[in-house]
Design a protein around this motif. Structure first.
Motif, mmCIF file in Angstrom:
data_model
loop_
_atom_site.group_PDB
_atom_site.id
_atom_site.type_symbol
_atom_site.label_atom_id
_atom_site.label_comp_id
_atom_site.label_asym_id
_atom_site.label_seq_id
_atom_site.Cartn_x
_atom_site.Cartn_y
_atom_site.Cartn_z
ATOM 1 N N CYS A 177 0.778 -1.209 -0.023
ATOM 2 C CA CYS A 177 -0.064 -0.171 0.063
ATOM 3 C C CYS A 177 0.891 1.440 -0.051
ATOM 4 N N ALA A 178 0.492 2.250 -0.926
ATOM 5 C CA ALA A 178 1.221 3.454 -0.632
ATOM 6 C C ALA A 178 0.327 4.693 -0.778
ATOM 7 N N ALA A 179 0.792 5.798 -0.225
ATOM 8 C CA ALA A 179 0.109 6.972 -0.032
ATOM 9 C C ALA A 179 1.124 8.182 -0.731
ATOM 10 N N ARG A 180 0.150 9.112 -1.387
ATOM 11 C CA ARG A 180 0.937 10.347 -2.072
ATOM 12 C C ARG A 180 0.200 11.396 -1.630
ATOM 13 N N ARG A 181 0.740 12.476 -0.908
ATOM 14 C CA ARG A 181 0.066 13.482 -0.469
ATOM 15 C C ARG A 181 -0.510 14.420 -1.707
ATOM 16 N N GLY A 182 -1.586 14.856 -1.522
ATOM 17 C CA GLY A 182 -2.364 15.398 -2.440
ATOM 18 C C GLY A 182 -3.461 14.493 -2.966
ATOM 19 N N SER A 183 -4.122 15.250 -4.004
ATOM 20 C CA SER A 183 -5.525 14.730 -4.350
ATOM 21 C C SER A 183 -5.547 13.852 -5.551
ATOM 22 N N GLY A 184 -4.309 13.896 -6.299
ATOM 23 C CA GLY A 184 -4.488 13.207 -7.802
ATOM 24 C C GLY A 184 -3.806 11.739 -7.575
ATOM 25 N N ALA A 185 -4.525 10.902 -8.270
ATOM 26 C CA ALA A 185 -4.167 9.388 -8.246
ATOM 27 C C ALA A 185 -2.892 9.458 -9.247
ATOM 28 N N THR A 186 -1.789 8.547 -9.180
ATOM 29 C CA THR A 186 -0.848 8.532 -10.274
ATOM 30 C C THR A 186 -0.549 6.929 -10.121
ATOM 31 N N THR A 187 0.246 6.873 -11.470
ATOM 32 C CA THR A 187 0.798 5.424 -11.602
ATOM 33 C C THR A 187 2.226 5.260 -11.234
ATOM 34 N N LYS A 188 2.895 6.549 -10.987
ATOM 35 C CA LYS A 188 4.215 6.617 -10.889
ATOM 36 C C LYS A 188 4.792 6.322 -9.414
ATOM 37 N N ILE A 189 5.775 5.282 -9.407
ATOM 38 C CA ILE A 189 6.076 4.715 -8.021
ATOM 39 C C ILE A 189 6.894 5.952 -7.299
ATOM 40 N N HIS A 190 7.590 6.497 -7.886
ATOM 41 C CA HIS A 190 8.414 7.691 -7.205
ATOM 42 C C HIS A 190 7.649 9.012 -6.724
ATOM 43 N N GLU A 191 6.384 9.064 -7.115
ATOM 44 C CA GLU A 191 5.615 10.038 -6.366
ATOM 45 C C GLU A 191 4.897 9.741 -5.065
ATOM 46 N N TYR A 192 5.021 8.571 -4.879
ATOM 47 C CA TYR A 192 4.462 8.078 -3.125
ATOM 48 C C TYR A 192 5.160 8.314 -2.253
ATOM 49 N N ASP A 193 4.717 8.952 -1.043
ATOM 50 C CA ASP A 193 5.650 9.344 0.025
ATOM 51 C C ASP A 193 5.737 8.540 1.145
ATOM 52 N N SER A 194 4.821 7.514 1.065
ATOM 53 C CA SER A 194 4.603 6.346 2.454
ATOM 54 C C SER A 194 4.248 5.138 1.637
ATOM 55 N N TRP A 195 4.868 4.318 2.718
ATOM 56 C CA TRP A 195 4.785 2.764 2.172
ATOM 57 C C TRP A 195 4.540 2.020 3.403
ATOM 58 N N GLY A 196 3.442 1.002 3.177
ATOM 59 C CA GLY A 196 3.139 -0.122 4.134
ATOM 60 C C GLY A 196 4.441 -1.023 4.160
ATOM 61 N N GLN A 197 4.210 -2.198 5.022
ATOM 62 C CA GLN A 197 5.434 -3.084 5.093
ATOM 63 C C GLN A 197 5.129 -4.401 3.939
ATOM 64 N N GLY A 198 4.045 -4.471 3.521
ATOM 65 C CA GLY A 198 3.640 -5.347 2.434
ATOM 66 C C GLY A 198 3.017 -6.636 3.095
ATOM 67 N N THR A 199 2.340 -7.228 2.150
ATOM 68 C CA THR A 199 1.464 -8.525 2.599
ATOM 69 C C THR A 199 1.486 -9.341 1.400
ATOM 70 N N GLN A 200 1.986 -10.722 1.832
ATOM 71 C CA GLN A 200 2.253 -11.538 0.689
ATOM 72 C C GLN A 200 0.789 -12.201 0.219
ATOM 73 N N VAL A 201 0.648 -12.378 -1.152
ATOM 74 C CA VAL A 201 -0.370 -12.889 -1.967
ATOM 75 C C VAL A 201 0.240 -14.305 -2.801
ATOM 76 N N THR A 202 -0.250 -15.342 -2.322
ATOM 77 C CA THR A 202 0.105 -16.205 -3.128
ATOM 78 C C THR A 202 -0.977 -17.260 -3.812
ATOM 79 N N VAL A 203 -0.860 -17.366 -5.119
ATOM 80 C CA VAL A 203 -1.697 -18.055 -5.896
ATOM 81 C C VAL A 203 -1.408 -19.412 -6.486
ATOM 82 N N SER A 204 -1.980 -20.481 -6.033
ATOM 83 C CA SER A 204 -1.549 -21.704 -6.526
ATOM 84 C C SER A 204 -2.359 -22.038 -7.699
ATOM 85 N N SER A 205 -1.674 -22.694 -8.702
ATOM 86 C CA SER A 205 -2.007 -23.036 -9.802
ATOM 87 C C SER A 205 -2.945 -24.693 -9.911
#
Length: 124
Positions: free
Chosen positions: A96-124
């Motif tokens: 999860c990431a947060a960007r101060r400001g109103s506009g959504a963006t696809t650019k990773i470098h524009e995000y200011d804060s990050w969570g620690q991550g959660t693992q998703v595993t999809v078995s075949s």
């Protein structure tokens, strides 16, 4: 900065569903656009989805369009990612990431804060 904590990851079968949540604290949540990114082993972190502060504007990676839905509840300071029709190639750590400001963006470098991550595993 806003503090972010993800939850909802896990192991699911091919074609299954999961809903990720990201709880925010420390700042006014509605002042931030939000996003989801993922990183598979040996690969770079990549954009998945983003949402504006109001929830009106959303963007999706082509690989998840039509299967994933991003949403937010500003009253609960929480962002969500509903993932349906999951595939083994969706397996990754989701951030999860947060960007101060109103506009959504696809650019990773524009995000200011990050969570620690959660693992998703999809078995075949």
């Amino acid at each position: 900065q806003v503090q972010l904590v993800e939850s909802g990851g896990g192991l699911v079968q091919n074609g299954g569903s999961l809903r990720l949540a990201c709880a925010a604290s420390g700042r006014t949540f509605s002042n931030y656009a939000m996003g989801w990114f993922r990183q598979a082993p040996g690969k770079e972190r990549e954009f998945v989805a983003s949402i504006s502060w109001s929830g009106v504007t959303t963007y999706y990676a082509d690989s998840v369009k039509g299967r994933f839905t991003i949403s937010r509840d500003n009253a609960k300071n929480t962002e969500y990612l509903q993932m349906n029709s999951l595939k083994p190639e969706d397996t990754a750590v989701y951030y999860c990431a947060a960007r101060r400001g109103s506009g959504a963006t696809t650019k990773i470098h524009e995000y200011d804060s990050w969570g620690q991550g959660t693992q998703v595993t999809v078995s075949s």
